[in-house]
Structures are given as C-alpha cells and as structure tokens.
Design a protein around this motif. Sequence first.
Motif, PDB file in Angstrom:
ATOM      1  N   ASN A  67       0.806  -1.230   0.000  1.00 44.85           N
ATOM      2  CA  ASN A  67       0.000   0.000   0.000  1.00 44.85           C
ATOM      3  C   ASN A  67       0.836   1.276   0.000  1.00 44.85           C
ATOM      4  O   ASN A  67       0.309   2.367  -0.181  1.00 44.85           O
ATOM      5  CB  ASN A  67      -0.942   0.032   1.204  1.00 44.85           C
ATOM      6  N   VAL A  70       3.962   2.665  -5.268  1.00 49.86           N
ATOM      7  CA  VAL A  70       3.184   2.931  -6.484  1.00 49.86           C
ATOM      8  C   VAL A  70       4.051   2.688  -7.725  1.00 49.86           C
ATOM      9  O   VAL A  70       5.184   3.140  -7.799  1.00 49.86           O
ATOM     10  CB  VAL A  70       2.514   4.334  -6.439  1.00 49.86           C
ATOM     11  N   VAL A  73       2.854   4.396 -12.916  1.00 57.20           N
ATOM     12  CA  VAL A  73       2.106   5.648 -12.805  1.00 57.20           C
ATOM     13  C   VAL A  73       1.952   6.338 -14.165  1.00 57.20           C
ATOM     14  O   VAL A  73       1.029   7.117 -14.369  1.00 57.20           O
ATOM     15  CB  VAL A  73       2.769   6.560 -11.747  1.00 57.20           C
ATOM     16  N   PHE A  84      -3.096   8.813  -5.600  1.00 61.59           N
ATOM     17  CA  PHE A  84      -2.475   7.827  -4.735  1.00 61.59           C
ATOM     18  C   PHE A  84      -2.508   8.366  -3.310  1.00 61.59           C
ATOM     19  O   PHE A  84      -2.057   9.481  -3.065  1.00 61.59           O
ATOM     20  CB  PHE A  84      -1.023   7.558  -5.172  1.00 61.59           C
ATOM     21  N   ASN A  86      -1.514   8.305   0.622  1.00 63.26           N
ATOM     22  CA  ASN A  86      -0.546   7.805   1.583  1.00 63.26           C
ATOM     23  C   ASN A  86      -0.545   8.702   2.802  1.00 63.26           C
ATOM     24  O   ASN A  86      -0.384   9.918   2.674  1.00 63.26           O
ATOM     25  CB  ASN A  86       0.860   7.775   0.950  1.00 63.26           C
ATOM     26  N   ILE A  96       3.904  11.961  -8.516  1.00 58.01           N
ATOM     27  CA  ILE A  96       4.655  10.700  -8.353  1.00 58.01           C
ATOM     28  C   ILE A  96       5.782  10.660  -9.386  1.00 58.01           C
ATOM     29  O   ILE A  96       6.932  10.339  -9.068  1.00 58.01           O
ATOM     30  CB  ILE A  96       3.723   9.474  -8.548  1.00 58.01           C
TER      31      ILE A  96
END
Length: 554
Positions: A67, A70, A73, A84, A86, A96
């Motif tokens: 989790n 990533v 992307v 995303f 977090n 990202i």
Amino acid sequence: MSEQAKKIFGIDLGTTYTSVAYVDEYGKPVIVPNSDNQRITPSVVFFDGDNVVVGEVAKENAKIYPNEVVSFVKRAMGEPDFLFENDGKTFRAEEISGFIIRKVIQDAEQHTGGKITDVVITCPAYFGINEREATRRSGEIAGYNVRQIINEPTAAAIAYGSIESEEKVVLVYDLGGGTFDITMIDIQSNAIEVICTGGDHNLGGKDWDDRIVAFLQQEYQNQTKTDEDILEDPDTCQDLLLSAEKAKKVLSQRDKTPVLITHGGERVKVMLERKKFEEITQDLIERTVALTYEMLEEAKKKGYWNYDEIILVGGATRMPQVTARMKKEFSVPPKVFDPDEAIAKGAAIYAWKLSLNEGMRKRVAAKTGKTLEQVEDIDEIELENVLEEVEELVAGDTGYSIADIQRAQVKIKNVTSKSFGIIAHDSNDQEVVFNLILKNTDVPTTITKTFGTAIEDQEAVSIQIMENESSDTIAPPEQALVIGTAVLELPRRLEADTPIDITFKLNEEGRLEITAVEPTESRRTVKAAMKTRSVIYGEEFERAKKRNLSIVVS
Ligand code: AMP
C-alpha cells in the motif's frame, strides 16, 4: 565549456524503467548510471514515512508494503481521477512522476558532478494533449526547466539516425513496459521526418506479465484443487507480479522456467514453458501487428508505400516472439536496436541539438545585427552568408567539431498522433466533432475554419475543444475527449449563421492554442484557455511543487 553549450539532459520516463543520458564532449550520447550503478531505474516510488524512495529498493518493497508503493504511474498521466493516497495525503500522477525525475536527476548530478537545471523528457507518440502536459508538469514539479517533450519513437530514430549514414525509411516498433508505438520515419541526411504514427498507450510488457499472473493463479487453483482467488491477497498479488516479470525475462533466454507461488502457507511450483507463454499472449502480439497495418495504411495516404527497415526498441521487444512474429508478417527482417537505452540517448541528442542551436542563434544574431526573435525568421540566403563563420565560432565556443555542429542542425519534423476539432451541428442538427486538424498532419500547423452562429442574437459561443483518433473530418462525439473550452462573447443582434473564424495552432511539441475571432469590425479575439481537470494548474501546481521539493528523495 562555455555558457553557449549548456548541458541539457534527456530523460526516458518509462512506465517500468527510467533512464537519463547526456551528450559528452566528443558528441556521443552516454547513459548516466544511478546510485546503484544501474543504467536504468525502476519507475517505482515507495513512501517510506516522510521520505520517498525510488528505484530497485522501492520495487523490492512492493512485496512487503504493497500500500505504500506505487508503480506504472505513467499509465495514469493526465487522469484527474488517479490519486495515490498515503498517510492522509493524496498525490497525482504528475507528482509521483516528479519524484522519479528528481531521483534520476539527483543521481545524474552526483555522477557528473554538476548542477542540472534543464531537461528534455520523452513520452509515447500516442500521448494526447493532457498526458503530454502532465509529463511536462512532472518535470516542473520536480523543479526543472522542461525544455521540450519529445516522442519516444522520434528519440529512438534520432539515436538510430546518429549512427546510420544512409538515407532510409524505417518503422520504429516500440514496445515498452506500458505502451506500444509504431511509427514510420524517413531518415534523410539533413532531416529526420516522422511520416505517420499509431499505437496503443495501454499495451506493453506489463500486459504480458498480467497474463503470466492469471496463468499462475489458474495453476495454483488446479494444483491445490481450490477455487480461491489468490490475487485478492495484495501480498500474493505483488509477489506474483514480480515473479511474472522475472519469469518473462528468463523466457527471453530459455525455453522454460520454474515459478514458485507462496500463498497462505501453501507452496506451489509451476513450470512455465515459453511455448505456453507465447500461446497465452498471442493475441497481444497480434494487436501490435494489426496496429502496424493500420499505420501502414495511413502512410500510404502520404505516398509512403514501402520502408527499408524495421527497428525494435523498448525492453519488451527482447521477447523472441516479437522478432519471430515481425519476421513472419513483414518482408523486412527486424533489427533489435539498443532497446533499453535508445530513447534516453535520442532525447540527449535532441537536448544537445537544442543547446548548440541556441549557441548558433546567438552567434547569427551578433553577426547579422538582428535580435534573437528576428533570427528565427532569417531568410536562407542571409543565413548561408554567415553560416560557415558562425559554425566555426560555435565550434570554438563549445569545443565540438564542425561536423558535430552540422550534425546538430539536422531538422526534426513531426506529426500529430491525434485529431483535434470542436463540437458543431451537422445539417440534421446532430452534434458532431468537426476536426480542424487530422491525426498524422505535419506539425507545426495552423488551420482556420469559419463556423456560423446557431441562432439570432446569440450572446456567446462556447467552443468545446475535442481530441480524438478519427482520421475523418467528422467524428462521433462519444469517441472524443473534451480537452478544453473557450467562450467568445458576441456583440448583440447578430443574425443567425454569422461567420466566426476559429483557428487551431498546434506546435511541434503537441501544444494546442485556440483562438476565435468575432465577426464584427472590432474583430475581437479570444484565446481558449486549455484548462481541464486533467492537468495541475495555478495554485494547485505551486502547492504540489512546494510539497514535492520539501520531501527527501533517495
Ligand atoms: P521499457 O519501458 O522500454 O524500459 O520496457 C520495459 C519493459 O520491457 C518491461 O515490461 C520489462 O519487463 C520488459 N523487458 C525488459 N527486459 C526484458 C527481457 N529480457 N525480456 C522480456 N521483456 C523484457
């Protein structure tokens, strides 16, 4: 080296791997290794508390912290709904990607010992306006001056053209981690010209991995005689994805490879044979063949009926099935060309051209007494008169040879991979997309068309700007994407069907500018703001940049 040869770095921002290159003092493109001494860096980002880790470590951590990691992307670039999450914060695809760019440039700075400010980034030819803009934003969020976004196959052709002296027409078959591009390119002694391009930005090596994962899941069920969906377990799923990619790479060398599935205390061994792998992915390769034919048909319309070579770039072309299928289908045997590095090297050569040509322009301006803007439109004869002398001066400024300076002047000509139009009404009053610019048109291009107001005393015209893949002037709206809107306020009491001129201007980079001119004497012009939810603008962009730069990336 003087200021006139600023080092601009080329970045191949790939779905699965990213790499960086620059042109050295001998005029050769070189890949810059990362801090692990690897020439490519996995495009994987791991949120490790307050910090971010990019690359191999992040990829390995995908198993343990699914989790917080990533990947892929790039497939979400330009998608406003991709977020995303977090630790209570949300990140867009541009942000990202910004971390990936920061990591590879940071490493390049360490390796080359200099500060890097300017970059050229590549994207699939197939990317539309939003994805391209998002790619540019990624670099800007990371704090760099993005000099240009160029197409991956064009970059590969530039790298290829730089080592080939013959003039020829080549097909660039580019199968990367997440995208497939097929492009016809005419390499001439003084120009590299893109003729036609096609592809699918959701077809790449990852789809081959996914097929292996599905196969492994099936095998697990067969061997354990259960119908449990092991992919619902995120740990198992990540594990299988990594094992699948590894197995795929092994199968490029061997006929079979064992894969171990560990799930819920069970261990199941599966022997994956290349033959089986090719069988379960056959339709994927067939799709690339069909897209190649589609592109070849388009090329015929431009008078290109033949080609001399097929070059294969992109890591996924290492699968033997690609070469075998191409050989069988097309009369010209394909050549695998530097699959992991051609794009970054081509981007570096392009960046180097930009830098040297800037030096040339400055010298031409000084020599002719013109401003830099005036030099852009200088006529050929005037340029000819000073060219030799200017080349010598720039060679002196930069330390490059005259031959290199001349090589840097090879022209790059591109086409648009999408069609662009507006929503209009046909004679049956049905909404249609009226395309002003058709895909595979040479860029830059400017087209003006006259449309009529719909009703008497219309207050304003709302122009919906549409992107689509149709090769026809009239296209169905449901197959098009709204990429922007513009409102032109009208003077009162105009009759119905009063003419309004709409101009679409598309530059080399695929940036679109739209203007509409009102029909009265004042001929007021409005510029359409190409604002969409898909791209970060204004304050949101500034915030994203600030946040990105406040996070430590390693
Ligand atoms: P690129 O985006 O060009 O870096 O391509 C990356 C893709 O190539 C990923 O899907 C990799 O798994 C794939 N790839 C890299 N090396 C190999 C190999 N030896 N055999 C098969 N696929 C490979």
